[in-house]
Write a protein that holds these residues in place. Structure first.
Motif, PDB file in Angstrom:
ATOM      1  N   UNK A 142       0.814  -1.200   0.000  1.00  0.00           N
ATOM      2  CA  UNK A 142       0.000   0.000   0.000  1.00  0.00           C
ATOM      3  C   UNK A 142       0.859   1.266   0.000  1.00  0.00           C
ATOM      4  N   UNK A 143       2.010   1.191   0.666  1.00  0.00           N
ATOM      5  CA  UNK A 143       2.874   2.368   0.760  1.00  0.00           C
ATOM      6  C   UNK A 143       3.623   2.651  -0.543  1.00  0.00           C
ATOM      7  N   UNK A 144       3.650   1.635  -1.423  1.00  0.00           N
ATOM      8  CA  UNK A 144       4.451   1.796  -2.635  1.00  0.00           C
ATOM      9  C   UNK A 144       3.892   2.862  -3.570  1.00  0.00           C
ATOM     10  N   UNK A 145       4.716   3.232  -4.527  1.00  0.00           N
ATOM     11  CA  UNK A 145       4.270   4.165  -5.555  1.00  0.00           C
ATOM     12  C   UNK A 145       3.132   3.517  -6.349  1.00  0.00           C
ATOM     13  N   UNK A 146       2.454   4.320  -7.121  1.00  0.00           N
ATOM     14  CA  UNK A 146       1.295   3.860  -7.865  1.00  0.00           C
ATOM     15  C   UNK A 146       1.609   2.652  -8.748  1.00  0.00           C
ATOM     16  N   UNK A 178     -13.282 -10.184 -11.656  1.00  0.00           N
ATOM     17  CA  UNK A 178     -13.568  -8.817 -12.100  1.00  0.00           C
ATOM     18  C   UNK A 178     -12.368  -7.884 -11.977  1.00  0.00           C
ATOM     19  N   UNK A 179     -11.438  -8.264 -11.092  1.00  0.00           N
ATOM     20  CA  UNK A 179     -10.338  -7.334 -10.765  1.00  0.00           C
ATOM     21  C   UNK A 179      -8.949  -7.959 -10.839  1.00  0.00           C
ATOM     22  N   UNK A 180      -8.858  -9.277 -10.913  1.00  0.00           N
ATOM     23  CA  UNK A 180      -7.570  -9.930 -10.645  1.00  0.00           C
ATOM     24  C   UNK A 180      -6.794 -10.300 -11.896  1.00  0.00           C
ATOM     25  N   UNK A 181      -7.206  -9.779 -13.044  1.00  0.00           N
ATOM     26  CA  UNK A 181      -6.385  -9.869 -14.265  1.00  0.00           C
ATOM     27  C   UNK A 181      -5.952  -8.451 -14.624  1.00  0.00           C
ATOM     28  N   UNK A 182      -4.776  -8.313 -15.243  1.00  0.00           N
ATOM     29  CA  UNK A 182      -4.271  -6.948 -15.477  1.00  0.00           C
ATOM     30  C   UNK A 182      -5.025  -6.184 -16.568  1.00  0.00           C
ATOM     31  N   UNK A 183      -5.601  -6.880 -17.537  1.00  0.00           N
ATOM     32  CA  UNK A 183      -6.341  -6.162 -18.568  1.00  0.00           C
ATOM     33  C   UNK A 183      -7.289  -7.121 -19.287  1.00  0.00           C
ATOM     34  N   UNK A 184      -8.426  -6.563 -19.703  1.00  0.00           N
ATOM     35  CA  UNK A 184      -9.513  -7.373 -20.284  1.00  0.00           C
ATOM     36  C   UNK A 184      -9.872  -6.850 -21.672  1.00  0.00           C
ATOM     37  N   UNK A 185     -10.568  -7.693 -22.440  1.00  0.00           N
ATOM     38  CA  UNK A 185     -11.200  -7.255 -23.691  1.00  0.00           C
ATOM     39  C   UNK A 185     -12.695  -7.493 -23.561  1.00  0.00           C
ATOM     40  N   UNK A 238      -2.155  -6.371  -9.010  1.00  0.00           N
ATOM     41  CA  UNK A 238      -3.047  -6.267 -10.172  1.00  0.00           C
ATOM     42  C   UNK A 238      -4.409  -5.719  -9.734  1.00  0.00           C
ATOM     43  N   UNK A 239      -4.941  -6.223  -8.620  1.00  0.00           N
ATOM     44  CA  UNK A 239      -6.255  -5.805  -8.129  1.00  0.00           C
ATOM     45  C   UNK A 239      -6.254  -4.314  -7.787  1.00  0.00           C
ATOM     46  N   UNK A 240      -5.106  -3.841  -7.255  1.00  0.00           N
ATOM     47  CA  UNK A 240      -4.990  -2.431  -6.882  1.00  0.00           C
ATOM     48  C   UNK A 240      -4.701  -1.540  -8.079  1.00  0.00           C
ATOM     49  N   UNK A 241      -4.573  -2.142  -9.264  1.00  0.00           N
ATOM     50  CA  UNK A 241      -4.340  -1.347 -10.471  1.00  0.00           C
ATOM     51  C   UNK A 241      -2.892  -0.923 -10.656  1.00  0.00           C
TER      52      UNK A 241
END
Lengths: 276, 276
Positions: A7-11, A95-102, A30-33
């Motif tokens: 959580x403390x890390x950079x974006x 819904x959230x745990x893959x890095x990118x969707x189509x 990945x979930x945290x974007x």
């Protein structure tokens, strides 16, 4: 690394920072974007999976399609209808745990978001389908080099003239990946990949590409093409592009998949899903 | 033996007369009603399968149940919804091509006919699930004797206290079969059965029966019970009784199965469905 530290890390994080993480730690990022890139080379030793999400009213037909075509469509896990949760191969939220969707609507790509929370509906079913990373790692461990990695390309993918066994509205040709294998390593390559039926398993064809309607210089996909070198035998495996192509052709009004190369990382080591 | 010869035969045939027939010839006799007995020992070398027929509205949940519990419920083939036809493991009609069926209504056995033509509905889906005859043959070929055959009994079947992974309304304990194996043959027995994931595959438990809630002297089924002899290790495999028990417990209003021991004979040799 615990959640506080994350959580403390950079974006954003770099691929190098992710390389040594466990699947759970990686999915946290990945979930945290913080990671929206590809998953190849991450969580090495763990199985990754293709994702297809479809409405419940076509789920039975699609599931039967996969069972009838296990080499291109090896089923890993299916969610309860309406549920986005994976419980067996990981404790995760599709819904959230893959890095990118189509996201596809009426057969057209409408979005490639880094989460699909706003697209989720309570009639959707998630299908995880094995991907070839597991057996590629096993080939490398067996001393069999992978040309596409040596040339830093994506593996060659082709549409064949071999029809899948149809199920309801799902039908179409098998899509395959091709890896050139040296003739003296051919037997070992078949043995090694046979151990991984959950990730496409043994080859579907060896040798003359024209026998399955393939011209090695013409891929239907945006993937690498290789010159065959001396003693190279072209070896073809069933490819996870098959169920995606078949689902797109079936005129289903809504479908979500992973974006190519942005796979679901499971908690199962490749050896845990090996046949023997 | 061609079809003309079969037609000229007397109404009934004996098991001895059937013993050397191919699966297709055997199913011809069964379809014509000339054989309504058990299938053990017939069409040796070919895989047989358990049958479960369920209404389409529960088929997706049941299919997901089987995928989540592959050792007791290894899927062999699933029909198109509404279709009684098997096309991959044989060219056959599930309404007529098994020697005897059990028909359940509201959880109660209402009939055990030799064909189910009058019970077929256009919302039914047929599921073939692997049976242990294939790996039993492989054990015998590997020189590992089967106690229940030596004593001319049915293999011991027990309900464990191990819960299956649930799916929708389908849930319940795993049912297992037990075969005593001599300790010096234990490793080989695991290797041999691991080759047949489509017919229950490797054991689910080895040794102390109480660890899975089993008392060897108390079977919940009408099957054999064996005294363990010197150097005997009890070895437990997932059993095709599991999906039947789970489906019966799920309060589905209509279900058809094969009658115990009266299985579907496929056209696939056991070696064709072996993993490696």
């Amino acid at each position: 690394m615990n959640t506080m530290e994350i959580t403390k890390q950079a974006d954003k994080v770099t691929k190098e920072e992710l390389a040594s993480l466990s699947p759970t730690e990686l999915r946290d990022h990945i979930r945290a974007g913080r990671w929206t890139g590809g998953t190849e080379g991450l969580a090495r030793g763990y199985a990754q999976a293709n994702l297809i999400i479809l409405p419940k009213d076509v789920a039975l037909e699609f599931l039967i399609f996969c069972l009838r075509n296990p080499k291109p469509c090896p089923l890993v896990e299916v969610t309860d209808p309406g549920s986005p949760y994976i419980t067996q191969f990981a404790d995760a939220d599709l819904r959230t745990d893959l890095p990118r969707y189509s996201v596809y609507k009426d057969g057209k790509l409408i979005d490639q978001p880094s989460n699909i929370t706003k697209y989720w509906r309570d009639d959707l079913v998630g299908f995880l389908i094995g991907c070839s990373y597991s057996f590629e790692e096993a080939l490398l461990n067996a001393g069999i080099p992978l040309r596409h990695q040596q040339e830093d390309k994506i593996v060659s993918v082709y549409t064949t003239d071999v029809d899948c066994v149809p199920s309801g509205r799902f039908s179409g040709p098998m899509v395959v990946s091709m890896r050139p294998i040296k003739d003296h390593q051919l037997v070992r390559a078949i043995q090694v990949t046979s151990r991984f039926p959950a990730t496409h398993g043994a080859p579907v064809h060896i040798g003359d590409p024209s026998k399955i309607g393939v011209d090695l210089n013409k891929t239907d996909f945006d993937t690498g093409v290789f010159e065959l070198e001396e003693n190279d035998i072209p070896v073809f495996w069933g490819c996870g592009g098959t169920p995606q192509a078949v689902a797109l052709n079936s005129k289903i009004d809504f479908m979500i998949t992973h974006k190519i190369g942005h796979l679901f990382v499971t908690d199962k080591r490749s050896e845990e899903v090996a046949a023997l």
